[in-house]
Write a protein that holds these residues in place. Structure first.
Motif, PDB file in Angstrom:
ATOM      1  N   GLU A   1       0.859  -1.185   0.000  1.00  0.00           N
ATOM      2  CA  GLU A   1       0.000   0.000   0.000  1.00  0.00           C
ATOM      3  C   GLU A   1       0.889   1.227   0.000  1.00  0.00           C
ATOM      4  O   GLU A   1       1.930   1.256   0.657  1.00  0.00           O
ATOM      5  CB  GLU A   1      -0.933  -0.001   1.211  1.00  0.00           C
TER       6      GLU A   1
ATOM      7  N   LEU B   1      -7.639   3.238  -3.087  1.00  0.00           N
ATOM      8  CA  LEU B   1      -8.336   3.043  -1.811  1.00  0.00           C
ATOM      9  C   LEU B   1      -9.064   4.317  -1.392  1.00  0.00           C
ATOM     10  O   LEU B   1      -9.603   4.383  -0.298  1.00  0.00           O
ATOM     11  CB  LEU B   1      -7.334   2.641  -0.716  1.00  0.00           C
TER      12      LEU B   1
ATOM     13  N   ARG C   1      -3.597   0.388  -3.296  1.00  0.00           N
ATOM     14  CA  ARG C   1      -3.285  -0.986  -2.885  1.00  0.00           C
ATOM     15  C   ARG C   1      -2.784  -1.692  -4.141  1.00  0.00           C
ATOM     16  O   ARG C   1      -3.471  -1.705  -5.175  1.00  0.00           O
ATOM     17  CB  ARG C   1      -4.511  -1.686  -2.324  1.00  0.00           C
TER      18      ARG C   1
END
Length: 146
Positions: A103, A123, A134
């Motif tokens: 991430e 995200l 991500r």
């Protein structure tokens, strides 16, 4: 080749590299170093060449067979030479995860992961208004030789 850096946490060499992968804040660096030192599930490995530590990657192997990349950094003068790519390929080869997951809030990092074949998903924005990504790579299963 990746080497274990856990015993070297807190040295100038490791701190410099880790500082490139965390928020530019000495307290964040101290917290991150303490996490790697204190949690056995977290691994910190470095890419060493000719006695010089050129990059590092911190990760956690999860129970579901994935490998979560928490940090990755290469010395600025060695960026763009394939060391980060080499570290990720070495992790795939040696750890044999089902998935690699990372991430990031950095679009350049998201593009790097995308260039390696990761699927990149937004995200949405974090509380500071920065878009988070991500990045997921499904490792292809290889057939065992009989």
């Amino acid at each position: 080749m990746l080497i274990d850096l856990k015993a070297l946490i807190g040295t100038a060499e490791v701190d410099e590299l880790l500082s490139y992968a965390v928020i530019d804040d000495p307290e964040a660096l101290q917290r991150t170093s303490a996490e790697y030192s204190g949690q056995t599930a977290l691994q910190l490995c470095g890419w060493e060449e000719d006695g010089l530590l050129l990059g590092l990657t911190g990760f956690e192997e999860t129970e579901d067979g994935s490998l979560d990349i928490r940090h990755i950094a290469v010395l600025p003068e060695n960026r763009g030479k394939g060391y980060a790519r080499g570290m990720i390929l070495e992790l795939v080869t040696t750890r044999q995860p089902r998935y690699l997951v990372a991430e990031t809030e950095d679009e350049i990092a998201a593009d790097f992961y995308r260039s390696l074949g990761f699927m990149v998903y937004s995200l949405g924005e974090n509380p500071a208004g920065i878009e988070m990504f991500r990045c997921v790579y499904e490792v292809e299963e290889t057939e065992d030789e009989d």
